[in-house]
Design a protein around this motif. Structure first.
Motif, PDB file in Angstrom:
ATOM      1  N   TYR A  20       0.814  -1.211   0.000  1.00  0.00           N
ATOM      2  CA  TYR A  20       0.000   0.000   0.000  1.00  0.00           C
ATOM      3  C   TYR A  20       0.849   1.263   0.000  1.00  0.00           C
ATOM      4  CZ  TYR A  20      -3.884  -3.055   0.992  1.00  0.00           C
ATOM      5  OH  TYR A  20      -4.821  -4.035   0.906  1.00  0.00           O
ATOM      6  N   GLY A  21       2.148   1.129   0.184  1.00  0.00           N
ATOM      7  CA  GLY A  21       3.025   2.291   0.176  1.00  0.00           C
ATOM      8  C   GLY A  21       2.686   3.243   1.313  1.00  0.00           C
ATOM      9  N   ASN A  22       2.653   4.536   1.009  1.00  0.00           N
ATOM     10  CA  ASN A  22       2.341   5.555   2.004  1.00  0.00           C
ATOM     11  C   ASN A  22       0.899   6.019   1.921  1.00  0.00           C
ATOM     12  OD1 ASN A  22       4.904   5.577   3.060  1.00  0.00           O
ATOM     13  ND2 ASN A  22       5.636   7.078   1.580  1.00  0.00           N
ATOM     14  N   VAL A  23       0.058   5.299   1.227  1.00  0.00           N
ATOM     15  CA  VAL A  23      -1.331   5.725   1.023  1.00  0.00           C
ATOM     16  C   VAL A  23      -2.082   5.890   2.340  1.00  0.00           C
ATOM     17  CG1 VAL A  23      -3.520   5.083  -0.040  1.00  0.00           C
ATOM     18  CG2 VAL A  23      -1.404   4.798  -1.300  1.00  0.00           C
ATOM     19  N   PRO A  24      -2.007   4.956   3.310  1.00  0.00           N
ATOM     20  CA  PRO A  24      -2.722   5.174   4.569  1.00  0.00           C
ATOM     21  C   PRO A  24      -2.232   6.402   5.338  1.00  0.00           C
ATOM     22  CG  PRO A  24      -2.124   2.875   4.374  1.00  0.00           C
ATOM     23  CD  PRO A  24      -1.434   3.596   3.266  1.00  0.00           C
ATOM     24  N   VAL A  25      -0.936   6.668   5.278  1.00  0.00           N
ATOM     25  CA  VAL A  25      -0.384   7.829   5.987  1.00  0.00           C
ATOM     26  C   VAL A  25      -0.856   9.122   5.336  1.00  0.00           C
ATOM     27  CG1 VAL A  25       1.750   8.989   6.669  1.00  0.00           C
ATOM     28  CG2 VAL A  25       1.612   6.505   6.732  1.00  0.00           C
ATOM     29  N   ILE A  26      -0.879   9.151   4.017  1.00  0.00           N
ATOM     30  CA  ILE A  26      -1.301  10.364   3.309  1.00  0.00           C
ATOM     31  C   ILE A  26      -2.783  10.636   3.552  1.00  0.00           C
ATOM     32  CG2 ILE A  26      -1.632  11.352   1.012  1.00  0.00           C
ATOM     33  CD1 ILE A  26       0.946   9.836   0.187  1.00  0.00           C
ATOM     34  N   ILE A  27      -3.611   9.604   3.477  1.00  0.00           N
ATOM     35  CA  ILE A  27      -5.044   9.801   3.707  1.00  0.00           C
ATOM     36  C   ILE A  27      -5.295  10.225   5.151  1.00  0.00           C
ATOM     37  CG2 ILE A  27      -7.269   8.631   3.793  1.00  0.00           C
ATOM     38  CD1 ILE A  27      -6.351   6.942   1.445  1.00  0.00           C
ATOM     39  N   SER A  28      -4.564   9.644   6.094  1.00  0.00           N
ATOM     40  CA  SER A  28      -4.714  10.040   7.496  1.00  0.00           C
ATOM     41  C   SER A  28      -4.280  11.487   7.710  1.00  0.00           C
ATOM     42  CB  SER A  28      -3.894   9.124   8.402  1.00  0.00           C
ATOM     43  OG  SER A  28      -4.376   7.815   8.335  1.00  0.00           O
ATOM     44  N   ALA A  29      -3.229  11.913   7.037  1.00  0.00           N
ATOM     45  CA  ALA A  29      -2.768  13.299   7.163  1.00  0.00           C
ATOM     46  C   ALA A  29      -3.786  14.278   6.593  1.00  0.00           C
ATOM     47  CB  ALA A  29      -1.417  13.465   6.469  1.00  0.00           C
ATOM     48  N   VAL A  30      -4.401  13.925   5.468  1.00  0.00           N
ATOM     49  CA  VAL A  30      -5.426  14.801   4.883  1.00  0.00           C
ATOM     50  C   VAL A  30      -6.635  14.891   5.806  1.00  0.00           C
ATOM     51  CG1 VAL A  30      -7.043  15.013   2.954  1.00  0.00           C
ATOM     52  CG2 VAL A  30      -4.660  14.460   2.513  1.00  0.00           C
ATOM     53  N   LEU A  31      -7.078  13.761   6.346  1.00  0.00           N
ATOM     54  CA  LEU A  31      -8.195  13.783   7.283  1.00  0.00           C
ATOM     55  C   LEU A  31      -7.859  14.583   8.533  1.00  0.00           C
ATOM     56  CD1 LEU A  31      -9.466  10.101   7.094  1.00  0.00           C
ATOM     57  CD2 LEU A  31     -10.591  12.140   6.223  1.00  0.00           C
ATOM     58  N   ALA A  32      -6.616  14.472   9.010  1.00  0.00           N
ATOM     59  CA  ALA A  32      -6.197  15.219  10.194  1.00  0.00           C
ATOM     60  C   ALA A  32      -6.165  16.717   9.916  1.00  0.00           C
ATOM     61  CB  ALA A  32      -4.826  14.735  10.655  1.00  0.00           C
ATOM     62  N   ALA A  33      -5.709  17.108   8.732  1.00  0.00           N
ATOM     63  CA  ALA A  33      -5.672  18.532   8.390  1.00  0.00           C
ATOM     64  C   ALA A  33      -7.081  19.106   8.311  1.00  0.00           C
ATOM     65  CB  ALA A  33      -4.939  18.725   7.065  1.00  0.00           C
ATOM     66  N   VAL A  34      -7.985  18.376   7.698  1.00  0.00           N
ATOM     67  CA  VAL A  34      -9.380  18.849   7.598  1.00  0.00           C
ATOM     68  C   VAL A  34      -9.996  18.959   8.990  1.00  0.00           C
ATOM     69  CG1 VAL A  34     -11.676  18.199   6.779  1.00  0.00           C
ATOM     70  CG2 VAL A  34      -9.716  18.002   5.255  1.00  0.00           C
ATOM     71  N   ALA A  35      -9.781  17.949   9.817  1.00  0.00           N
ATOM     72  CA  ALA A  35     -10.346  17.979  11.169  1.00  0.00           C
ATOM     73  C   ALA A  35      -9.726  19.092  12.002  1.00  0.00           C
ATOM     74  CB  ALA A  35     -10.140  16.634  11.857  1.00  0.00           C
ATOM     75  N   TRP A  53      -6.187  27.634  18.061  1.00  0.00           N
ATOM     76  CA  TRP A  53      -5.294  26.763  17.307  1.00  0.00           C
ATOM     77  C   TRP A  53      -4.911  25.516  18.109  1.00  0.00           C
ATOM     78  CZ3 TRP A  53      -0.598  25.722  19.390  1.00  0.00           C
ATOM     79  CH2 TRP A  53      -0.141  26.587  20.386  1.00  0.00           C
ATOM     80  N   GLU A  54      -4.868  25.618  19.456  1.00  0.00           N
ATOM     81  CA  GLU A  54      -4.471  24.456  20.254  1.00  0.00           C
ATOM     82  C   GLU A  54      -5.514  23.347  20.183  1.00  0.00           C
ATOM     83  OE1 GLU A  54      -6.711  27.280  22.763  1.00  0.00           O
ATOM     84  OE2 GLU A  54      -4.911  27.521  21.596  1.00  0.00           O
ATOM     85  N   LEU A  55      -6.789  23.719  20.095  1.00  0.00           N
ATOM     86  CA  LEU A  55      -7.820  22.691  19.918  1.00  0.00           C
ATOM     87  C   LEU A  55      -7.725  22.058  18.529  1.00  0.00           C
ATOM     88  CD1 LEU A  55     -10.959  24.263  21.603  1.00  0.00           C
ATOM     89  CD2 LEU A  55      -9.563  22.373  22.407  1.00  0.00           C
ATOM     90  N   GLY A  56      -7.380  22.871  17.550  1.00  0.00           N
ATOM     91  CA  GLY A  56      -7.206  22.341  16.198  1.00  0.00           C
ATOM     92  C   GLY A  56      -6.055  21.356  16.103  1.00  0.00           C
ATOM     93  N   VAL A  57      -4.945  21.669  16.779  1.00  0.00           N
ATOM     94  CA  VAL A  57      -3.796  20.762  16.771  1.00  0.00           C
ATOM     95  C   VAL A  57      -4.141  19.458  17.495  1.00  0.00           C
ATOM     96  CG1 VAL A  57      -1.442  20.459  17.656  1.00  0.00           C
ATOM     97  CG2 VAL A  57      -2.072  22.582  16.540  1.00  0.00           C
ATOM     98  N   ALA A  58      -4.835  19.573  18.618  1.00  0.00           N
ATOM     99  CA  ALA A  58      -5.229  18.368  19.355  1.00  0.00           C
ATOM    100  C   ALA A  58      -6.166  17.493  18.516  1.00  0.00           C
ATOM    101  CB  ALA A  58      -5.895  18.759  20.665  1.00  0.00           C
ATOM    102  N   ALA A  59      -7.129  18.123  17.862  1.00  0.00           N
ATOM    103  CA  ALA A  59      -8.057  17.358  17.023  1.00  0.00           C
ATOM    104  C   ALA A  59      -7.335  16.717  15.841  1.00  0.00           C
ATOM    105  CB  ALA A  59      -9.182  18.257  16.526  1.00  0.00           C
ATOM    106  N   ALA A  60      -6.367  17.430  15.261  1.00  0.00           N
ATOM    107  CA  ALA A  60      -5.611  16.872  14.137  1.00  0.00           C
ATOM    108  C   ALA A  60      -4.782  15.672  14.574  1.00  0.00           C
ATOM    109  CB  ALA A  60      -4.713  17.945  13.531  1.00  0.00           C
TER     110      ALA A  60
END
Length: 120
Positions: A20-35, A53-60
């Motif tokens: 799967y390469g880095n696909v799970p990491v990339i999708i998780s990073a995109v979801l974390a950025a949106v959240a 911003w601290e709540l945003g970082v925690a949620a990400a």
């Protein structure tokens, strides 16, 4: 001995496993950025208040870890078991077998003997 590794995700790896390469990491990073951005914006509550911003970082961080864990568990459950795990090696699996039928481990006929103490 050189090992051949697939260059694109989704191909079969050396042991028959899918790479799967880095696909799970990339999708998780995109979801974390949106959240993270969503939580930071929505928790601020307007333009008069300070940006949270601290709540945003925690949620990400939480979103990244949870989504990566879910993706990796899905990858593990999709992997087939080796053939030797389905054979009767070490444990006699005769619960519920029919009398007179030979078990797949080759020992006994699968009948329950109440007079024999301990494991069969």
């Amino acid at each position: 001995m050189p090992q051949s590794t697939p260059s694109t995700p989704g191909q079969q790896g050396p042991a028959g496993r899918q790479d799967y390469g880095n696909v799970p990491v990339i999708i998780s990073a995109v979801l974390a950025a949106v959240a993270g951005v969503s939580v930071a914006l929505f928790s601020t509550g307007g333009t008069e208040r300070e940006f949270r911003w601290e709540l945003g970082v925690a949620a990400a961080c939480v979103t990244f870890i949870v989504s990566l864990l879910i993706f990796l568990l899905l990858i593990l459950t999709a992997r087939p078991n080796p053939e030797h795990l389905g054979k009767g090696t070490g444990i006699k699996r005769s619960f519920g077998s029919r009398p007179g039928v030979t078990d797949d481990d080759g020992e006994g006929d699968g009948e329950f003997r109440s007079g024999t103490p301990g494991p069969r």
